[in-house]
Design a protein around this motif. Structure first.
Motif, PDB file in Angstrom:
ATOM      1  N   THR A 135      57.437 -13.297  52.247  1.00  0.00           N
ATOM      2  CA  THR A 135      57.561 -12.706  50.913  1.00  0.00           C
ATOM      3  C   THR A 135      56.769 -11.410  50.812  1.00  0.00           C
ATOM      4  N   LYS A 174      64.958  -8.245  42.944  1.00  0.00           N
ATOM      5  CA  LYS A 174      65.935  -9.309  42.730  1.00  0.00           C
ATOM      6  C   LYS A 174      66.526  -9.873  44.026  1.00  0.00           C
ATOM      7  N   ILE A 175      66.460  -9.105  45.114  1.00  0.00           N
ATOM      8  CA  ILE A 175      67.038  -9.627  46.361  1.00  0.00           C
ATOM      9  C   ILE A 175      65.979 -10.173  47.328  1.00  0.00           C
ATOM     10  N   GLU A 180      64.575 -16.168  52.170  1.00  0.00           N
ATOM     11  CA  GLU A 180      65.268 -17.396  52.579  1.00  0.00           C
ATOM     12  C   GLU A 180      65.920 -17.227  53.951  1.00  0.00           C
ATOM     13  N   GLY A 181      66.532 -16.078  54.167  1.00  0.00           N
ATOM     14  CA  GLY A 181      67.166 -15.811  55.457  1.00  0.00           C
ATOM     15  C   GLY A 181      66.146 -15.751  56.583  1.00  0.00           C
ATOM     16  N   THR A 206      58.357  -8.682  52.929  1.00  0.00           N
ATOM     17  CA  THR A 206      59.563  -8.125  52.309  1.00  0.00           C
ATOM     18  C   THR A 206      59.201  -7.200  51.148  1.00  0.00           C
ATOM     19  N   PRO A 239      64.020 -12.910  47.138  1.00  0.00           N
ATOM     20  CA  PRO A 239      64.151 -14.343  47.466  1.00  0.00           C
ATOM     21  C   PRO A 239      65.242 -14.623  48.494  1.00  0.00           C
ATOM     22  N   ARG A 240      66.381 -13.906  48.411  1.00  0.00           N
ATOM     23  CA  ARG A 240      67.468 -14.137  49.353  1.00  0.00           C
ATOM     24  C   ARG A 240      67.090 -13.673  50.756  1.00  0.00           C
ATOM     25  N   ILE A 241      66.399 -12.542  50.837  1.00  0.00           N
ATOM     26  CA  ILE A 241      65.956 -12.040  52.146  1.00  0.00           C
ATOM     27  C   ILE A 241      64.938 -12.992  52.761  1.00  0.00           C
ATOM     28  N   ASN A 266      64.844 -19.272  57.325  1.00  0.00           N
ATOM     29  CA  ASN A 266      65.836 -20.033  58.093  1.00  0.00           C
ATOM     30  C   ASN A 266      65.883 -19.603  59.550  1.00  0.00           C
TER      31      ASN A 266
END
Length: 290
Positions: free
Chosen positions: A208, A219-220, A226-227, A211, A222-224, A230
């Motif tokens: 986090t 706004k993006i 998460e990727g 990033t 959390p998605r980055i 993973n």
């Protein structure tokens, strides 16, 4: 009493001690072979004690299967060339088979097991006296399986890395393929579900901040993250890793394609996590010149 050449040879073959030491022990023991052996062991154990502070970070790892039990063991010595010594290799093999057969609860119990008439601990000290290097049974693990399960093992570079894999179903060839993968890639966990929550949280926080520092839109993020989490999980979890022999599938998919389920794995690399002795060549030369 007179000591014969045959007695000297017999005791030398048995103990690998020097000729004069053997002869002296036989004379002191009045030709009694067992007593002479004990005398040599006593002297040998004194030498072994002097080596107790030496670093033993080389050696071999070995695997033995005994029915539905399998043991993976690491035995250390001080230098890498001792791994080619037949006496050392035989000792490692004997220890591993003994542990597989007896399934001791811990290292203390393992060292107390009988190995050819003496405890494993005593045998290690005796071998220390013979080889001249500290011999140390460092660690072991015993795995058990059901009748329908399969063990697979792989030794890399003669035993510098040992891997034991357990499958539910499948066959030994599949299990060995997975063991070879584990030797090469060194996964940390079997599956992502095994990753401790605190470790997952720590990595998520790092990703986090990383990033955010890259200036990504809020706004993006959390998605980055998460990727990236993973991807990290797939790198440390065996089932999610790309299979080394076929990168088109994961290890989990490969095992499933063979009608099997991966139950667990153990990987020992000789000396991992230990301080290794650094040799000062110039100092060695100077010492030899004294």
């Amino acid at each position: 009493m007179a000591i014969t050449a045959k007695q000297v040879k017999e005791l030398r073959d048995k103990t690998q001690a020097g000729m004069m030491d053997v002869k002296k022990a036989l004379v002191e023991a009045d030709g009694d072979m067992d007593k002479a052996t004990e005398l040599l062991r006593e002297h040998g154990l004194v030498k072994a004690a002097k080596k107790s502070g030496n670093i033993a970070a080389e050696g071999l790892a070995e695997i033995a299967v005994d029915g539905n039990s399998a043991a993976i063991v690491e035995v250390n010595a001080e230098t890498d060339f001792v791994a080619s010594n037949d006496k050392f290799k035989n000792f490692v093999s004997g220890v591993t088979k003994t542990i597989a057969a007896n399934k001791p609860a811990d290292l203390k119990a393992a060292l107390a097991l009988d190995l050819d008439g003496e405890t494993i601990d005593e045998a290690a000290k005796s071998l220390t006296a013979v080889i001249g290097e500290k011999i140390n049974v460092r660690r072991f693990d015993v795995e058990t399986k059901e009748d329908g399960d399969v063990f697979g093992s792989y030794l890399h570079n003669g035993g510098q890395i040992a891997v034991l894999v357990t499958l539910k179903g499948g066959d030994e060839a599949t299990a060995k393929d997975v063991a070879m993968h584990v030797a090469a890639i060194n996964p940390k966990y079997l599956s992502r579900e095994e990753v401790p929550a605190d470790e997952l949280q720590h990595e998520t926080e790092i990703f986090t901040e990383e990033t955010k520092n890259e200036g990504k839109p809020e706004k993006i993020i959390p998605r980055i993250v998460e990727g990236r989490v993973n991807k990290w999980l797939s790198e440390i979890s065996l089932l999610d890793q790309e299979f080394v022999k076929d990168s088109s599938m994961t290890v989990g998919q490969y095992v499933a394609s063979k009608g099997a389920e991966l139950k667990g794995f153990k990987r020992f690399e000789v000396g991992e996590g230990m301080e290794k002795k650094e040799n000062d060549f110039a100092a060695e030369v100077a010492d030899q010149a004294k």
